[in-house]
Write a protein that holds these residues in place. Structure first.
Motif, PDB file in Angstrom:
ATOM      1  N   ALA A   5      24.844 -23.977-110.655  1.00  0.00           N
ATOM      2  CA  ALA A   5      23.920 -23.794-109.383  1.00  0.00           C
ATOM      3  C   ALA A   5      23.549 -22.678-109.100  1.00  0.00           C
ATOM      4  N   ASP A   6      22.188 -22.414-108.939  1.00  0.00           N
ATOM      5  CA  ASP A   6      21.146 -23.439-109.368  1.00  0.00           C
ATOM      6  C   ASP A   6      20.775 -23.291-110.633  1.00  0.00           C
ATOM      7  N   LYS A   7      21.275 -22.163-111.367  1.00  0.00           N
ATOM      8  CA  LYS A   7      21.125 -22.010-112.627  1.00  0.00           C
ATOM      9  C   LYS A   7      21.905 -21.042-113.538  1.00  0.00           C
ATOM     10  N   ALA A   8      22.234 -21.118-114.809  1.00  0.00           N
ATOM     11  CA  ALA A   8      22.975 -20.102-115.418  1.00  0.00           C
ATOM     12  C   ALA A   8      21.999 -19.526-116.452  1.00  0.00           C
ATOM     13  N   ILE A   9      22.127 -18.068-116.347  1.00  0.00           N
ATOM     14  CA  ILE A   9      21.230 -17.428-117.483  1.00  0.00           C
ATOM     15  C   ILE A   9      22.035 -16.410-117.965  1.00  0.00           C
ATOM     16  N   VAL A  10      21.318 -15.852-118.955  1.00  0.00           N
ATOM     17  CA  VAL A  10      21.933 -14.652-119.782  1.00  0.00           C
ATOM     18  C   VAL A  10      20.895 -13.550-119.412  1.00  0.00           C
ATOM     19  N   ASP A  11      21.508 -12.576-118.878  1.00  0.00           N
ATOM     20  CA  ASP A  11      20.837 -11.424-118.431  1.00  0.00           C
ATOM     21  C   ASP A  11      21.260  -9.950-118.579  1.00  0.00           C
ATOM     22  N   SER A  12      20.765  -9.062-119.600  1.00  0.00           N
ATOM     23  CA  SER A  12      21.424  -7.949-119.999  1.00  0.00           C
ATOM     24  C   SER A  12      20.959  -7.062-118.834  1.00  0.00           C
ATOM     25  N   GLY A  13      20.002  -7.140-117.805  1.00  0.00           N
ATOM     26  CA  GLY A  13      19.856  -6.334-116.545  1.00  0.00           C
ATOM     27  C   GLY A  13      20.827  -6.540-115.498  1.00  0.00           C
ATOM     28  N   THR A  14      21.496  -7.597-115.674  1.00  0.00           N
ATOM     29  CA  THR A  14      22.895  -7.457-114.524  1.00  0.00           C
ATOM     30  C   THR A  14      24.066  -6.961-115.003  1.00  0.00           C
TER      31      THR A  14
END
Length: 312
Positions: A91-100
């Motif tokens: 909710a509302d998305k699940a992402i893979v993000d090296s910038g976080t």
């Protein structure tokens, strides 16, 4: 995302004809340096480098390409399932993000994780400010606080939708050394935070793995990174396959307001506000009509006389 802007990597794929895939090994500053040199990492454009991982690569499909959006099935703390509806993790998305920088969790999931870690940890009383990121926790340099905290596992759907695999990080990755005080104390922060709009697998988790962004086949891959070791022991794990019989067939909400749609809606509202403002400005600039003043030469009849006296 905008179709009118070509990203740097897209231009490499188009002009240099490299494969549409890149991979990333992040070796965190909190991890000790292995061998000679300084801590760093590797970015491979156009392929996969076998020396940057050990074991097998496990792939999960990309659900939406607006981000590297994946599907998370469940979370475990210390081997204990949080028992939340799997849609809560997406909710509302699940992402893979090296910038976080951190592992970011939706508020309900974050609260459940903090409660589970607090129950599983060997610390009886712990300041709430540590969990929210407003305070550090400090231990003597001779202590190893990681032994006080449990392992955290994230289950991702496999390319075969009836299977899943889990990526796990030991507390060495989410209890992060930040500040040394004198010669005796080392202070740590909590590498997990709450989020209002997404679950984000950021650097806290990615530092344990070699991550492959296979855009050509719409999938993200994970393999154990050899730089994710503390005192010679790995601090990340990948295991599988597991059955998905105990979770819903689809954990991603069917209603998703993608950013392009939100941008269109925002521009439409801005345009409407602009039109209304323009109309108001025009009305303010138009000079008011002068009321007609009657004189003795005006024709007076019953109707006009009544109106005139009413105005007076």
């Amino acid at each position: 995302p905008s179709s009118s802007v070509e990203t740097f990597f897209d231009s490499l794929v188009r002009q240099a004809k490299i494969p549409n895939i890149f991979s990333l090994q992040m070796c965190g500053a909190g991890l000790p340096v292995s061998g000679s040199g300084t801590n760093g990492g590797s970015l491979v454009l156009g392929g996969i480098e076998p020396s940057l991982y050990t074991g097998d690569i496990w792939y999960t499909p990309i659900k939406e390409e607006w981000y590297y959006q994946v599907e998370i099935l469940k979370l475990e703390v210390g081997g204990q399932n949080l028992e939340l509806d799997c849609r809560e993790y997406n909710a509302d998305k699940a992402i893979v993000d090296s910038g976080t920088t951190l592992l970011r969790l939706p508020q309900k999931v974050f609260s459940a994780v903090v409660q589970a870690i607090a129950r599983k940890s060997l610390i009886q009383e712990f300041s709430s400010g540590f969990w929210t990121g407003s305070q550090l926790a400090c231990w003597d340099n001779s202590e190893r606080p990681w032994s006080l905290f449990p392992k955290l596992s994230i289950y991702l759907r496999d390319e075969n939708s009836s299977r899943s695999f889990r990526i796990s990080i030991l507390p060495q990755l989410y209890i992060q050394p930040i500040l040394g005080i004198g010669e005796n104390l080392q202070c740590y922060r909590f590498g997990i935070s709450s989020s209002t709009n997404a679950l984000v697998i950021g650097a806290t988790v990615m530092e344990g793995f070699y991550v492959i962004f296979d855009r050509a086949q719409r999938r993200v891959g994970f393999a154990v990174s050899p730089c994710a070791e503390v005192d010679g022991s790995p601090v990340s794990e990948i295991e599988g396959p597991f059955t998905t019989a105990d979770v819903a067939s689809n954990c991603v909400s069917s209603i998703s307001f993608h950013e392009p749609v939100l941008w269109i809606a925002s521009y439409a509202l801005m345009s409407l506000c602009g039109i209304i403002l323009l109309v108001l400005i025009i009305l303010l600039l138009i000079p008011p009509r002068c009321q007609h003043r009657y004189t003795d030469n005006d024709v007076v009849n019953d109707e006009s006389s009544l109106v005139r006296h009413r105005w007076k």
